[in-house]
Scaffold this motif. Structure first.
Motif, short mmCIF file in Angstrom:
data_model
loop_
_atom_site.label_atom_id
_atom_site.label_comp_id
_atom_site.label_asym_id
_atom_site.label_seq_id
_atom_site.Cartn_x
_atom_site.Cartn_y
_atom_site.Cartn_z
N LYS A 11 0.96 -1.14 -0.03
CA LYS A 11 -0.14 -0.16 -0.04
C LYS A 11 0.90 1.21 -0.24
O LYS A 11 0.44 2.49 0.32
N ARG A 12 2.01 0.93 -0.50
CA ARG A 12 3.04 2.32 -0.52
C ARG A 12 3.24 2.90 0.96
O ARG A 12 3.29 4.10 0.89
N ALA B 35 2.88 7.04 1.17
CA ALA B 35 1.86 7.49 0.37
C ALA B 35 0.82 8.47 1.05
O ALA B 35 -0.11 8.94 0.42
N GLY C 43 -1.85 9.71 4.13
CA GLY C 43 -2.94 8.96 4.96
C GLY C 43 -3.52 7.81 4.18
O GLY C 43 -3.70 8.08 2.85
N LEU D 113 -6.32 6.27 2.60
CA LEU D 113 -7.61 6.77 1.97
C LEU D 113 -8.73 5.89 2.37
O LEU D 113 -10.06 6.29 2.19
N GLY E 17 0.52 13.28 3.46
CA GLY E 17 1.14 12.96 4.80
C GLY E 17 2.26 12.48 4.92
O GLY E 17 2.98 12.53 6.10
N ASN F 116 -7.77 3.38 -9.53
CA ASN F 116 -6.82 2.49 -9.15
C ASN F 116 -7.90 1.01 -9.68
O ASN F 116 -7.23 0.00 -9.68
C1 LIG Z 1 -3.84 12.99 5.42
C2 LIG Z 1 -3.64 13.62 4.03
C3 LIG Z 1 -3.15 12.50 3.04
O1 LIG Z 1 -2.19 12.21 3.33
S1 LIG Z 1 -4.23 12.41 1.69
C4 LIG Z 1 -3.33 11.16 1.02
C5 LIG Z 1 -2.45 11.80 0.04
N1 LIG Z 1 -1.93 10.42 -0.76
C6 LIG Z 1 -2.15 10.33 -1.97
O2 LIG Z 1 -3.04 11.07 -2.52
C7 LIG Z 1 -1.42 9.48 -2.73
C8 LIG Z 1 -2.43 8.45 -3.46
N2 LIG Z 1 -1.63 7.44 -4.01
C9 LIG Z 1 -1.02 7.46 -5.38
O3 LIG Z 1 -1.12 8.65 -5.92
C10 LIG Z 1 -0.38 6.36 -5.77
O4 LIG Z 1 -0.80 5.15 -5.06
C11 LIG Z 1 1.48 6.51 -5.63
C12 LIG Z 1 1.52 6.84 -3.99
C13 LIG Z 1 1.82 7.62 -6.47
C14 LIG Z 1 1.72 5.15 -5.89
O5 LIG Z 1 1.67 4.58 -7.27
P1 LIG Z 1 1.79 3.21 -7.55
O6 LIG Z 1 3.28 2.88 -7.18
O7 LIG Z 1 1.47 3.17 -9.11
O8 LIG Z 1 1.05 2.28 -6.92
P2 LIG Z 1 -0.81 2.16 -6.97
O9 LIG Z 1 -1.23 3.48 -7.19
O10 LIG Z 1 -0.83 0.93 -7.74
O11 LIG Z 1 -0.90 1.56 -5.37
C15 LIG Z 1 -0.40 0.49 -4.72
C16 LIG Z 1 -1.67 0.07 -4.02
O12 LIG Z 1 -1.42 1.13 -2.62
C17 LIG Z 1 -2.62 1.74 -2.58
N3 LIG Z 1 -2.34 3.14 -1.99
C18 LIG Z 1 -1.39 4.02 -2.43
N4 LIG Z 1 -1.61 5.11 -1.82
C19 LIG Z 1 -2.48 4.99 -1.00
C20 LIG Z 1 -3.35 5.70 0.15
N5 LIG Z 1 -2.81 7.05 0.30
N6 LIG Z 1 -4.38 5.24 0.85
C21 LIG Z 1 -4.83 4.03 0.35
N7 LIG Z 1 -4.24 3.32 -0.40
C22 LIG Z 1 -3.32 3.72 -1.08
C23 LIG Z 1 -3.36 1.67 -3.94
O13 LIG Z 1 -4.78 1.88 -3.77
C24 LIG Z 1 -3.01 0.48 -4.47
O14 LIG Z 1 -3.80 -0.64 -3.54
P3 LIG Z 1 -4.51 -1.88 -4.44
O15 LIG Z 1 -3.22 -2.69 -4.91
O16 LIG Z 1 -5.21 -1.47 -5.55
O17 LIG Z 1 -5.30 -2.68 -3.49
#
Ligand SMILES: CCC(=O)SCCNC(=O)CCNC(=O)[C@H](O)C(C)(C)COP(=O)(O)OP(=O)(O)OC[C@H]1O[C@@H](n2cnc3c(N)ncnc32)[C@H](O)[C@@H]1OP(=O)(O)O
Length: 256
Positions: free
Chosen positions: A25-26, A64, A66, A68, A112, A254
């Motif tokens: 889940k990164r 990655a 919080g 989500l 986060g 996703n």
């Molecule tokens: C509290 C404020 C916050 O932090 S709000 C959250 C901010 N973070 C984001 O918006 C990041 C969202 N994630 C992404 O953009 C991409 O997953 C990133 C991190 C760039 C990685 O891409 P990539 O290496 O291609 O992997 P992917 O997208 O296939 O993800 C792999 C599995 O991990 C999961 N994952 C990733 N990020 C999150 C997250 N923030 N919350 C929950 N799950 C996350 C994906 O859903 C994926 O899961 P699955 O394999 O589909 O089950």
């Protein structure tokens, strides 16, 4: 119970390595991970032997942000406030640890994840990673106090612009703006690494002294008040339509 944070104590080097351990889940930060981190950091506050704490991530990402699934778009403002506060408290406890802390950013970081890195005293970034305070693109602001901490780490004009632009930056840019102290290219974290060596070769007394000086140099009460205000502001943005849509788009993307 799964170890969502691995703890390795190296007795000789008096170093504790904390590894976020959800590579699939990164290393997104779930509620369970927050609870584990909280207990670990509380223990470090009582630890008289550890002279350095390093936070890193398992796999390809540092963090990655919080999770989500837990920090989802449908919670109300009060619940958002409660959840954000829990991680803000962890960031506060990391910020005020009595020994130096390093974020060893082994790969990408978002949202986060960048806030967590900002709570550490020093940041080293993998040269091929990319990094962003992407909250702005999700209709929210930083919500764990990491925006406040960013202003402590880099020039305020640069911090302000980065939060607004929410852009994703290279390791080289992070170094050039002073967010990261240096970049590295190795895949495995080694305590013998040239970037870690200066810390390891200093004594516990020296390092604790410099950390205490570092903390005394900041107005901690003011810092905490600003971090609290950040949680409050973000909790209100959490319930915006823009945020709900951004979270829903992430999960739709996703599933494709
Ligand atoms: C509290 C404020 C916050 O932090 S709000 C959250 C901010 N973070 C984001 O918006 C990041 C969202 N994630 C992404 O953009 C991409 O997953 C990133 C991190 C760039 C990685 O891409 P990539 O290496 O291609 O992997 P992917 O997208 O296939 O993800 C792999 C599995 O991990 C999961 N994952 C990733 N990020 C999150 C997250 N923030 N919350 C929950 N799950 C996350 C994906 O859903 C994926 O899961 P699955 O394999 O589909 O089950």
């Amino acid at each position: 119970m799964n170890n969502l944070v691995k703890v390795e104590n190296s007795k000789i080097e008096q170093t504790t390595i904390l590894t976020l351990n959800r590579p699939e889940k990164r290393n997104a930060i779930s509620i369970e991970l927050i609870n584990q981190l909280k207990v670990i950091i509380e223990k470090l506050h009582q630890d008289d032997e550890t002279k350095l704490v390093i936070i890193t991530g398992e796999g390809s990402a540092f963090c990655a942000g919080g999770d989500l699934n837990d920090f989802h778009g449908e919670i109300d403002q009060e619940k958002a406030h409660e959840l954000l506060s829990q991680m803000q408290e962890v960031l506060w406890q990391i910020t005020t640890l009595p020994m130096p802390t390093i974020a060893w950013m082994n790969g990408l970081a978002r949202g986060g994840g960048m806030e967590l890195a900002s709570a550490c005293d020093f940041r080293y970034v993998h040269e091929s990673g990319n990094y962003g305070f992407t909250q702005g693109k999700l209709g929210i602001s930083t919500g764990w106090g990491g925006g406040t901490l960013l202003y402590e780490r880099i020039h305020s004009q640069e911090a302000y612009y980065w939060l607004v632009s929410a852009d994703i930056r290279s390791a080289q840019v992070l170094k050039s703006i002073g967010f990261a102290q240096a970049t590295f290219s190795t895949h495995q974290l080694e305590l013998e690494h040239d970037l870690i060596k200066p810390f390891i070769s200093r004594s516990l007394t020296q390092l604790k002294h410099w950390k205490s000086q570092w903390l005394q140099n900041q107005d901690l009460q003011k810092l905490k008040t600003k971090m609290d205000a950040e949680v409050e502001a973000c909790s209100h943005m959490w319930v915006s339509d823009e945020h709900k849509e951004a979270v829903s788009n992430f999960f739709k993307r996703n599933k494709k």
